[in-house]
Design a protein around this motif. Structure first.
Motif, short mmCIF file in Angstrom:
data_model
loop_
_atom_site.label_atom_id
_atom_site.label_comp_id
_atom_site.label_asym_id
_atom_site.label_seq_id
_atom_site.Cartn_x
_atom_site.Cartn_y
_atom_site.Cartn_z
N UNK A 218 64.50 -1.17 43.44
CA UNK A 218 65.49 -1.38 42.38
C UNK A 218 64.94 -0.96 41.02
N UNK A 219 63.67 -1.25 40.76
CA UNK A 219 63.07 -0.85 39.48
C UNK A 219 63.09 0.68 39.35
N UNK B 179 50.67 5.66 47.45
CA UNK B 179 51.04 4.47 48.22
C UNK B 179 52.36 3.90 47.71
N UNK B 180 52.52 3.85 46.41
CA UNK B 180 53.76 3.33 45.82
C UNK B 180 54.95 4.19 46.23
N UNK B 181 54.80 5.50 46.10
CA UNK B 181 55.90 6.41 46.40
C UNK B 181 56.25 6.40 47.89
N UNK B 182 55.24 6.40 48.74
CA UNK B 182 55.48 6.48 50.19
C UNK B 182 55.92 5.15 50.80
N UNK B 183 55.43 4.06 50.29
CA UNK B 183 55.64 2.78 50.96
C UNK B 183 56.72 1.91 50.33
N UNK B 184 56.71 1.78 49.01
CA UNK B 184 57.53 0.77 48.37
C UNK B 184 58.81 1.26 47.73
N UNK B 185 58.99 2.52 47.61
CA UNK B 185 60.25 2.99 47.04
C UNK B 185 60.97 3.83 48.07
N UNK C 120 62.88 3.16 36.12
CA UNK C 120 61.43 3.03 35.93
C UNK C 120 60.74 4.16 36.68
N UNK C 121 59.79 4.80 36.03
CA UNK C 121 59.07 5.87 36.72
C UNK C 121 58.08 5.27 37.72
N UNK C 122 57.59 6.10 38.62
CA UNK C 122 56.71 5.61 39.69
C UNK C 122 55.41 5.03 39.14
N UNK C 123 54.92 5.54 38.03
CA UNK C 123 53.68 5.01 37.44
C UNK C 123 53.89 3.56 37.01
#
Length: 158
Positions: free
Chosen positions: A43-44, A65-71, A49-52
């Protein structure tokens, strides 16, 4: 780390059990705490909100990890992207059509009504024989061209 009001730590399973109790109480589908974390990150990102920034909120060491797993792409974001693409295509098509129409109008500016088709009759049109006779000084011309008609027609000299 969360603590109780007396300063002691919560049991590691407390929040999981409390969440399950609340979802059952309100008739919601079962959800894990980790699912809420994933949803918050998605949602963020969808909210702009950008990935950083999302990486920093989640405490990940790697943006991969953020891009592949949580978004993930939410249906609303997919819908928004599809609408933007459709709007771009339709606008481009309308502009192209308007340009072609304007070009065609400049190319063929009509100066009047369209020309009439040629007559297909094989007989020539009849001349006004009375007017032709008066113009030649012969008085009224006969309405027929046979010798009988010419002999019996009245003349201006009589």
């Amino acid at each position: 780390m969360f603590t109780r009001s007396d300063g002691l730590p919560f049991h590691p399973n407390y929040f999981t059990k409390r969440l399950r109790f609340l979802t059952d109480l309100y008739g919601l589908p079962p959800v894990r705490l980790h699912d809420l974390r994933h949803g918050a990150a998605s949602l963020a990102h969808t909210a702009g909100a950008d990935l950083k920034t999302v990486q920093d909120q989640l405490g990940h060491a790697s943006i991969v990890l953020t891009a592949d797993t949580y978004t993930s792409v939410l249906p609303a974001a997919q819908h928004k992207a599809a609408e933007a693409t459709a709007r771009l295509i339709l606008t481009t098509a309308r502009n192209a059509r308007a340009q072609m129409t304007a070009k065609n109008l400049r190319r063929r500016r009509p100066s009047g009504p369209p020309p009439r088709p040629a007559q297909t009759s094989t007989t020539p049109p009849r001349a006004n024989t009375a007017a032709a006779g008066k113009a030649a000084g012969q008085g009224a011309a006969p309405s027929c061209a046979t010798p009988e008609c010419i002999r019996n027609s009245p003349s201006d000299n009589e």
